[in-house]
Design a protein around this motif. Sequence first.
Motif, PDB file in Angstrom:
ATOM      1  N   CYS A  61       1.119   8.334  -6.498  1.00  0.00           N
ATOM      2  CA  CYS A  61       1.387   9.679  -5.720  1.00  0.00           C
ATOM      3  C   CYS A  61      -0.925   9.842  -5.607  1.00  0.00           C
ATOM      4  CB  CYS A  61       1.553  11.198  -7.052  1.00  0.00           C
ATOM      5  SG  CYS A  61       3.229  10.858  -7.342  1.00  0.00           S
ATOM      6  N   VAL A  62      -0.656   9.165  -4.658  1.00  0.00           N
ATOM      7  CA  VAL A  62      -2.225   9.173  -3.900  1.00  0.00           C
ATOM      8  C   VAL A  62      -1.946   8.984  -2.875  1.00  0.00           C
ATOM      9  CG1 VAL A  62      -3.305   8.178  -6.331  1.00  0.00           C
ATOM     10  CG2 VAL A  62      -2.769   6.633  -4.902  1.00  0.00           C
ATOM     11  N   ARG A  63      -3.594   9.782  -1.876  1.00  0.00           N
ATOM     12  CA  ARG A  63      -3.505   9.042  -0.593  1.00  0.00           C
ATOM     13  C   ARG A  63      -4.399   8.631   0.154  1.00  0.00           C
ATOM     14  NH1 ARG A  63      -4.482  14.373   1.312  1.00  0.00           N
ATOM     15  NH2 ARG A  63      -4.937  13.475   3.554  1.00  0.00           N
ATOM     16  N   ALA A 100       0.639  -1.013   0.128  1.00  0.00           N
ATOM     17  CA  ALA A 100      -0.054  -0.508  -0.179  1.00  0.00           C
ATOM     18  C   ALA A 100       1.118   1.275   0.268  1.00  0.00           C
ATOM     19  CB  ALA A 100      -1.196   0.390   1.252  1.00  0.00           C
ATOM     20  N   LEU A 101       1.690   1.057   0.757  1.00  0.00           N
ATOM     21  CA  LEU A 101       2.862   2.131   0.776  1.00  0.00           C
ATOM     22  C   LEU A 101       3.564   2.671  -0.826  1.00  0.00           C
ATOM     23  CD1 LEU A 101       4.507   2.126   4.512  1.00  0.00           C
ATOM     24  CD2 LEU A 101       3.198   3.928   3.822  1.00  0.00           C
ATOM     25  N   ARG A 102       3.928   1.032  -1.568  1.00  0.00           N
ATOM     26  CA  ARG A 102       4.898   1.386  -2.543  1.00  0.00           C
ATOM     27  C   ARG A 102       3.677   2.370  -3.632  1.00  0.00           C
ATOM     28  NH1 ARG A 102       4.189  -1.271  -6.217  1.00  0.00           N
ATOM     29  NH2 ARG A 102       3.400  -2.999  -5.234  1.00  0.00           N
ATOM     30  N   THR A 113      -5.937   5.111   4.169  1.00  0.00           N
ATOM     31  CA  THR A 113      -5.594   6.430   3.601  1.00  0.00           C
ATOM     32  C   THR A 113      -4.122   6.435   4.069  1.00  0.00           C
ATOM     33  OG1 THR A 113      -5.782   7.719   5.663  1.00  0.00           O
ATOM     34  CG2 THR A 113      -7.881   6.554   4.383  1.00  0.00           C
ATOM     35  N   ALA A 114      -3.728   7.168   3.363  1.00  0.00           N
ATOM     36  CA  ALA A 114      -1.463   7.738   4.083  1.00  0.00           C
ATOM     37  C   ALA A 114      -1.789   8.490   5.627  1.00  0.00           C
ATOM     38  CB  ALA A 114      -1.387   8.686   3.151  1.00  0.00           C
ATOM     39  N   ASP A 115      -2.597   9.012   6.039  1.00  0.00           N
ATOM     40  CA  ASP A 115      -2.905   9.579   7.524  1.00  0.00           C
ATOM     41  C   ASP A 115      -3.010   7.926   7.997  1.00  0.00           C
ATOM     42  OD1 ASP A 115      -2.997  12.306   6.865  1.00  0.00           O
ATOM     43  OD2 ASP A 115      -4.792  12.778   7.468  1.00  0.00           O
ATOM     44  N   ASP A 116      -3.718   6.925   7.634  1.00  0.00           N
ATOM     45  CA  ASP A 116      -3.683   5.895   8.582  1.00  0.00           C
ATOM     46  C   ASP A 116      -2.467   4.922   8.626  1.00  0.00           C
ATOM     47  OD1 ASP A 116      -6.146   5.978   8.506  1.00  0.00           O
ATOM     48  OD2 ASP A 116      -6.976   4.372   6.763  1.00  0.00           O
ATOM     49  N   LEU A 117      -1.648   5.164   7.517  1.00  0.00           N
ATOM     50  CA  LEU A 117      -0.418   4.387   7.289  1.00  0.00           C
ATOM     51  C   LEU A 117       0.670   5.686   8.237  1.00  0.00           C
ATOM     52  CD1 LEU A 117      -0.200   2.811   3.796  1.00  0.00           C
ATOM     53  CD2 LEU A 117      -1.364   2.166   6.286  1.00  0.00           C
ATOM     54  N   SER A 163      -0.084   7.359  10.962  1.00  0.00           N
ATOM     55  CA  SER A 163      -0.161   7.701  11.965  1.00  0.00           C
ATOM     56  C   SER A 163      -0.025   5.449  12.857  1.00  0.00           C
ATOM     57  CB  SER A 163      -1.594   7.123  12.706  1.00  0.00           C
ATOM     58  OG  SER A 163      -2.095   6.812  13.692  1.00  0.00           O
ATOM     59  N   LEU A 164       0.367   4.846  11.803  1.00  0.00           N
ATOM     60  CA  LEU A 164       0.446   3.509  12.345  1.00  0.00           C
ATOM     61  C   LEU A 164       1.831   3.586  11.910  1.00  0.00           C
ATOM     62  CD1 LEU A 164      -0.041  -0.033  12.805  1.00  0.00           C
ATOM     63  CD2 LEU A 164       0.287   0.463   9.829  1.00  0.00           C
ATOM     64  N   LEU A 165       2.836   3.602  11.549  1.00  0.00           N
ATOM     65  CA  LEU A 165       4.054   3.741  11.425  1.00  0.00           C
ATOM     66  C   LEU A 165       5.005   4.792  12.413  1.00  0.00           C
ATOM     67  CD1 LEU A 165       5.059   4.190   7.280  1.00  0.00           C
ATOM     68  CD2 LEU A 165       5.144   1.815   8.665  1.00  0.00           C
ATOM     69  N   THR A 166       3.909   5.621  12.558  1.00  0.00           N
ATOM     70  CA  THR A 166       4.851   6.358  13.895  1.00  0.00           C
ATOM     71  C   THR A 166       4.422   5.871  15.685  1.00  0.00           C
ATOM     72  OG1 THR A 166       4.043   8.450  12.311  1.00  0.00           O
ATOM     73  CG2 THR A 166       3.828   8.774  15.139  1.00  0.00           C
ATOM     74  N   GLN A 167       3.470   5.163  15.827  1.00  0.00           N
ATOM     75  CA  GLN A 167       3.027   4.300  17.178  1.00  0.00           C
ATOM     76  C   GLN A 167       4.202   3.722  16.839  1.00  0.00           C
ATOM     77  OE1 GLN A 167       0.643   4.788  19.462  1.00  0.00           O
ATOM     78  NE2 GLN A 167       1.973   3.265  20.224  1.00  0.00           N
ATOM     79  N   GLU A 168       4.451   2.971  15.858  1.00  0.00           N
ATOM     80  CA  GLU A 168       5.912   1.358  15.272  1.00  0.00           C
ATOM     81  C   GLU A 168       7.078   2.334  15.715  1.00  0.00           C
ATOM     82  OE1 GLU A 168       5.576  -1.872  15.037  1.00  0.00           O
ATOM     83  OE2 GLU A 168       3.479  -1.536  14.665  1.00  0.00           O
ATOM     84  N   LEU A 169       7.607   3.573  15.914  1.00  0.00           N
ATOM     85  CA  LEU A 169       9.150   3.936  16.016  1.00  0.00           C
ATOM     86  C   LEU A 169       8.785   4.588  17.413  1.00  0.00           C
ATOM     87  CD1 LEU A 169       9.167   6.014  12.717  1.00  0.00           C
ATOM     88  CD2 LEU A 169      10.531   4.482  13.362  1.00  0.00           C
ATOM     89  N   ALA A 170       7.623   5.296  17.590  1.00  0.00           N
ATOM     90  CA  ALA A 170       7.125   5.390  18.576  1.00  0.00           C
ATOM     91  C   ALA A 170       7.574   3.960  19.913  1.00  0.00           C
ATOM     92  CB  ALA A 170       6.025   6.220  19.637  1.00  0.00           C
ATOM     93  N   ASP A 171       6.830   2.883  19.803  1.00  0.00           N
ATOM     94  CA  ASP A 171       6.890   1.586  20.234  1.00  0.00           C
ATOM     95  C   ASP A 171       8.625   1.101  20.479  1.00  0.00           C
ATOM     96  OD1 ASP A 171       3.963   1.760  20.857  1.00  0.00           O
ATOM     97  OD2 ASP A 171       4.071  -0.310  19.578  1.00  0.00           O
ATOM     98  N   LEU A 172       9.512   1.135  19.685  1.00  0.00           N
ATOM     99  CA  LEU A 172      10.761   0.375  19.505  1.00  0.00           C
ATOM    100  C   LEU A 172      11.287   1.687  20.013  1.00  0.00           C
ATOM    101  CD1 LEU A 172      12.448  -0.554  17.815  1.00  0.00           C
ATOM    102  CD2 LEU A 172      12.730   0.607  16.144  1.00  0.00           C
ATOM    103  N   GLY A 173      10.801   3.292  20.502  1.00  0.00           N
ATOM    104  CA  GLY A 173      12.208   4.196  21.404  1.00  0.00           C
ATOM    105  C   GLY A 173      11.951   3.749  22.832  1.00  0.00           C
ATOM    106  N   VAL A 174      10.309   3.328  22.676  1.00  0.00           N
ATOM    107  CA  VAL A 174      10.067   2.981  24.716  1.00  0.00           C
ATOM    108  C   VAL A 174      11.365   1.994  24.775  1.00  0.00           C
ATOM    109  CG1 VAL A 174       8.013   1.776  25.850  1.00  0.00           C
ATOM    110  CG2 VAL A 174       8.018   4.160  23.996  1.00  0.00           C
TER     111      VAL A 174
END
Length: 142
Positions: A95-97, A87-89, A113-117, A119-130
């Motif tokens: 060039c769609v959202r 989906a990201l690719r 949606t791009a916003d969904d992804l 949000s998901l990736l942001t949470q994954e990175l936050a979990d990794l940081g923790v």
Amino acid sequence: MSLSRYERGAVVAELSDTTADVARRMRDFHIGAVVVVREGRVIGIVTDRDLVLRVIAEGLDPATTRVETVVTYDPTTVARDESIETALRLMRDRCVRRLPIVDGGGKVTGIVTADDLLSLLTQELADLGVGIRDNVDATESR
């Protein structure tokens, strides 16, 4: 990761619906796009931007202007068994959202949606940081 988490009911419209009806659905469901279907199969998409540029900016009457006059036909879709990486690719390459999710018969099962992804990736990175913060011994090399 699977796209199944985004297979909640996509909000849909028919070509004969008015753009005012579509705008109300967007408002009521707090979304920025509806998937246009014929017999449950994806044939197009209408976004809030489409309504602004193709209806309001052109001075058309939303109460009488039909979806068929503003729809973007043949949107990029993603199969329900594809990965989030796919989906990201697709979003990047096309060039769609927004990507309607479809089953093997082309019937809409959801939308990602791009916003969904993001949000998901942001949470994954936050979990990794923790995990790094909480589990790294100060004596270990970083």
